[in-house]
Design an enzyme around this catalytic site. Sequence first.
Site, PDB file in Angstrom:
ATOM      1  N   HIS A  49      39.982  52.456  42.327  1.00 42.02           N
ATOM      2  CA  HIS A  49      41.150  51.578  42.453  1.00 42.02           C
ATOM      3  C   HIS A  49      41.371  51.170  43.909  1.00 42.02           C
ATOM      4  O   HIS A  49      41.837  51.967  44.719  1.00 42.02           O
ATOM      5  CB  HIS A  49      42.387  52.311  41.890  1.00 42.02           C
ATOM      6  CG  HIS A  49      43.636  51.511  41.963  1.00 42.02           C
ATOM      7  ND1 HIS A  49      44.884  52.075  42.067  1.00 42.02           N
ATOM      8  CD2 HIS A  49      43.836  50.176  41.942  1.00 42.02           C
ATOM      9  CE1 HIS A  49      45.793  51.119  42.122  1.00 42.02           C
ATOM     10  NE2 HIS A  49      45.186  49.961  42.047  1.00 42.02           N
TER      11      HIS A  49
ATOM     12  N   GLU B 193      41.886  54.906  45.266  1.00 48.43           N
ATOM     13  CA  GLU B 193      42.128  56.024  44.352  1.00 48.43           C
ATOM     14  C   GLU B 193      40.909  56.162  43.445  1.00 48.43           C
ATOM     15  O   GLU B 193      40.518  55.194  42.783  1.00 48.43           O
ATOM     16  CB  GLU B 193      43.385  55.773  43.508  1.00 48.43           C
ATOM     17  CG  GLU B 193      44.660  55.918  44.316  1.00 48.43           C
ATOM     18  CD  GLU B 193      45.921  55.606  43.518  1.00 48.43           C
ATOM     19  OE1 GLU B 193      46.977  56.139  43.868  1.00 48.43           O
ATOM     20  OE2 GLU B 193      45.862  54.818  42.552  1.00 48.43           O
TER      21      GLU B 193
HETATM   22  N1  NAD Z   1      46.587  42.137  42.275  1.00 44.90           N
HETATM   23  C1  NAD Z   1      46.616  43.324  42.846  1.00 44.90           C
HETATM   24  O1  NAD Z   1      47.244  43.518  43.884  1.00 44.90           O
HETATM   25  C2  NAD Z   1      45.855  44.482  42.268  1.00 44.90           C
HETATM   26  C3  NAD Z   1      45.658  45.604  43.088  1.00 44.90           C
HETATM   27  C4  NAD Z   1      44.907  46.668  42.587  1.00 44.90           C
HETATM   28  C5  NAD Z   1      44.403  46.614  41.306  1.00 44.90           C
HETATM   29  N2  NAD Z   1      44.624  45.504  40.525  1.00 44.90           N
HETATM   30  C6  NAD Z   1      44.031  45.492  39.191  1.00 44.90           C
HETATM   31  O2  NAD Z   1      42.864  44.686  39.247  1.00 44.90           O
HETATM   32  C7  NAD Z   1      42.666  44.040  37.975  1.00 44.90           C
HETATM   33  C8  NAD Z   1      42.608  42.547  38.205  1.00 44.90           C
HETATM   34  O3  NAD Z   1      43.835  42.117  38.755  1.00 44.90           O
HETATM   35  P1  NAD Z   1      43.954  40.727  39.535  1.00 44.90           P
HETATM   36  O4  NAD Z   1      45.238  40.776  40.269  1.00 44.90           O
HETATM   37  O5  NAD Z   1      42.686  40.434  40.229  1.00 44.90           O
HETATM   38  O6  NAD Z   1      44.087  39.719  38.295  1.00 44.90           O
HETATM   39  P2  NAD Z   1      43.743  38.164  38.260  1.00 44.90           P
HETATM   40  O7  NAD Z   1      44.506  37.635  37.109  1.00 44.90           O
HETATM   41  O8  NAD Z   1      43.889  37.549  39.594  1.00 44.90           O
HETATM   42  O9  NAD Z   1      42.181  38.157  37.912  1.00 44.90           O
HETATM   43  C9  NAD Z   1      41.699  38.616  36.698  1.00 44.90           C
HETATM   44  C10 NAD Z   1      40.499  37.765  36.340  1.00 44.90           C
HETATM   45  O10 NAD Z   1      39.845  38.344  35.212  1.00 44.90           O
HETATM   46  C11 NAD Z   1      39.317  37.287  34.466  1.00 44.90           C
HETATM   47  N3  NAD Z   1      38.969  37.721  33.117  1.00 44.90           N
HETATM   48  C12 NAD Z   1      39.750  37.856  32.028  1.00 44.90           C
HETATM   49  N4  NAD Z   1      39.019  38.231  30.963  1.00 44.90           N
HETATM   50  C13 NAD Z   1      37.738  38.343  31.399  1.00 44.90           C
HETATM   51  C14 NAD Z   1      36.516  38.679  30.769  1.00 44.90           C
HETATM   52  N5  NAD Z   1      36.474  38.981  29.488  1.00 44.90           N
HETATM   53  N6  NAD Z   1      35.401  38.676  31.513  1.00 44.90           N
HETATM   54  C15 NAD Z   1      35.427  38.358  32.827  1.00 44.90           C
HETATM   55  N7  NAD Z   1      36.562  38.028  33.471  1.00 44.90           N
HETATM   56  C16 NAD Z   1      37.703  38.016  32.771  1.00 44.90           C
HETATM   57  C17 NAD Z   1      40.433  36.236  34.511  1.00 44.90           C
HETATM   58  O11 NAD Z   1      39.959  34.955  34.126  1.00 44.90           O
HETATM   59  C18 NAD Z   1      40.870  36.332  35.955  1.00 44.90           C
HETATM   60  O12 NAD Z   1      40.187  35.416  36.777  1.00 44.90           O
HETATM   61  C19 NAD Z   1      43.814  44.497  37.078  1.00 44.90           C
HETATM   62  O13 NAD Z   1      43.394  45.600  36.332  1.00 44.90           O
HETATM   63  C20 NAD Z   1      44.883  44.899  38.087  1.00 44.90           C
HETATM   64  O14 NAD Z   1      45.783  45.842  37.570  1.00 44.90           O
HETATM   65  C21 NAD Z   1      45.329  44.443  40.997  1.00 44.90           C
END
Ligand code: NAD
Length: 322
Positions: free
Chosen positions: A176, A188
Site C-alpha cells: 500500500h 504498508e
Molecule cells: N487515491 C489515493 O490517494 C490512494 C492512495 C493509496 C491507495 N489507493 C488505492 O489505490 C487504488 C486505486 O485508487 P485510485 O485513486 O488510483 O483510483 P482511480 O479511480 O484514480 O484509478 C483506478 C483506475 O482503475 C481502472 N480500472 C477499473 N477497473 C479496471 C479493470 N478491470 N482493469 C484495469 N483497470 C481498471 C479505472 O478505469 C481507473 O483508471 C484503490 O484501491 C485505492 O483505494 C488510493
Amino acid sequence: MRIYNPPIPPFSKGGVGGFEKLFSKLKEEKMKTEEIKKTAVIGAGTMGAQIAEVLSRMGGYEVNMVDINDDLVKKGVQSIEQRLERFFVSKGKLTAEEKKNIVNRIKGYTSIEEASKGSDLVIEAAVEKMALKKEIFKKLDESAPAHAILASNTSYLNISEMASATKRPEKVVGIHFFNPVAVMQLVEVVRGGRTSNETIEMACDLARKLGKEPVVCRDISYGFLANRAYRAMVEEATQMVWERVASPEEIDKALRLGYSLPLGPLELADMVGGWSIRASSEEDAIRELGSEKGRLHPLTRAMVRAGYAKIYDYWKDVLSKT
Ligand SMILES: NC(=O)c1ccc[n+]([C@@H]2O[C@H](COP(=O)([O-])OP(=O)(O)OC[C@H]3O[C@@H](n4cnc5c(N)ncnc54)[C@H](O)[C@@H]3O)[C@@H](O)[C@H]2O)c1
C-alpha cells in the site's frame, strides 16, 4: 528465473539424499526481489500511474500498465511524463534521456491477461471495490506465471479475501503506497491470512528498493494502520462541516496548527480523491464495520451524487449558500 514443478514425489528417487537435493532446490527457487525483472500494474489512474512510474524510475523495472480502454492508458502515461518533467527534469534531478528511458520501460495495455503474462510481480491499483478486485485477482492467477507475486494497493480492503480468488494465497500481499507516491515515505505491507514470510520479506525489500519505508501489519484491520486512524479524523471533520461548525478551510487550519499536520484532513481528502474512494467502497465498509461506522456520511453522499470531487468546492458552491 526457473519455476520448479516437482516431476516426481520426493522420496521415489534418490532416498534421503534426493529429498535434500529437492529441498535445497525449492529453497533456491523462492522469489527474491533481485529476480524481479518484469512487473505489471492494474489500473492507470491516480495511483496506478504513480506506482508504474516509481517501479520504472527507482526499480528500473519494465512495467506493463493496464486500464480498461486506450484513452485511460494514454492519460496514465501522459501523467507520468508530466510529473517526470515537472518534478525531476525541470529541477535537474533527471536528464531528458533518463526520463525517456523511464517512460520507455512502461508499456500500455487494455488486457490484464496480456499484461501479466510474463510478469514476476503484479500490483493491482484498480477502483476500491472488493468484487472488482476479486475478479482481477482471479484473472491474474490464471495468466501470471506461477512464481509471480500478486499485490494490491488497496487502501482498506481485505487481502485474504482477494487471495481467496487465487490458487496462490501465499503469494498475495498488500503493498500500500501513499499519495503522492514519489514523495510519501510509507508503504504498508499487509499480511493476508496465508501470505508467506518470503512474500512479506520480498514486499519489504521492494519497498526499500523503491526508496520507501515498509511497515508490516495484518489485514484484519479495515484501513490497516494509517487509514484506519485517519478515516476517523476525516469523518469527524466532515461531521463538523455538516453541522456548519466552521468552513472546511477553518477546520483544516485548526487541525494543521493544533496538531502540526502538514495538511488538514479535508484538503488532503480533496487532493487525493478520498471522497470517491469512500463512495466506491461503501458496501465493503458496511460489511466490515457495520452500518453505523461503514455508511457513507450524508454529506459525502450528497457531494459525490452532485458530481463534486472536493469538499471545498461543495462548501463554496452549495453548503455555504443554503
Ligand atoms: N487515491 C489515493 O490517494 C490512494 C492512495 C493509496 C491507495 N489507493 C488505492 O489505490 C487504488 C486505486 O485508487 P485510485 O485513486 O488510483 O483510483 P482511480 O479511480 O484514480 O484509478 C483506478 C483506475 O482503475 C481502472 N480500472 C477499473 N477497473 C479496471 C479493470 N478491470 N482493469 C484495469 N483497470 C481498471 C479505472 O478505469 C481507473 O483508471 C484503490 O484501491 C485505492 O483505494 C488510493
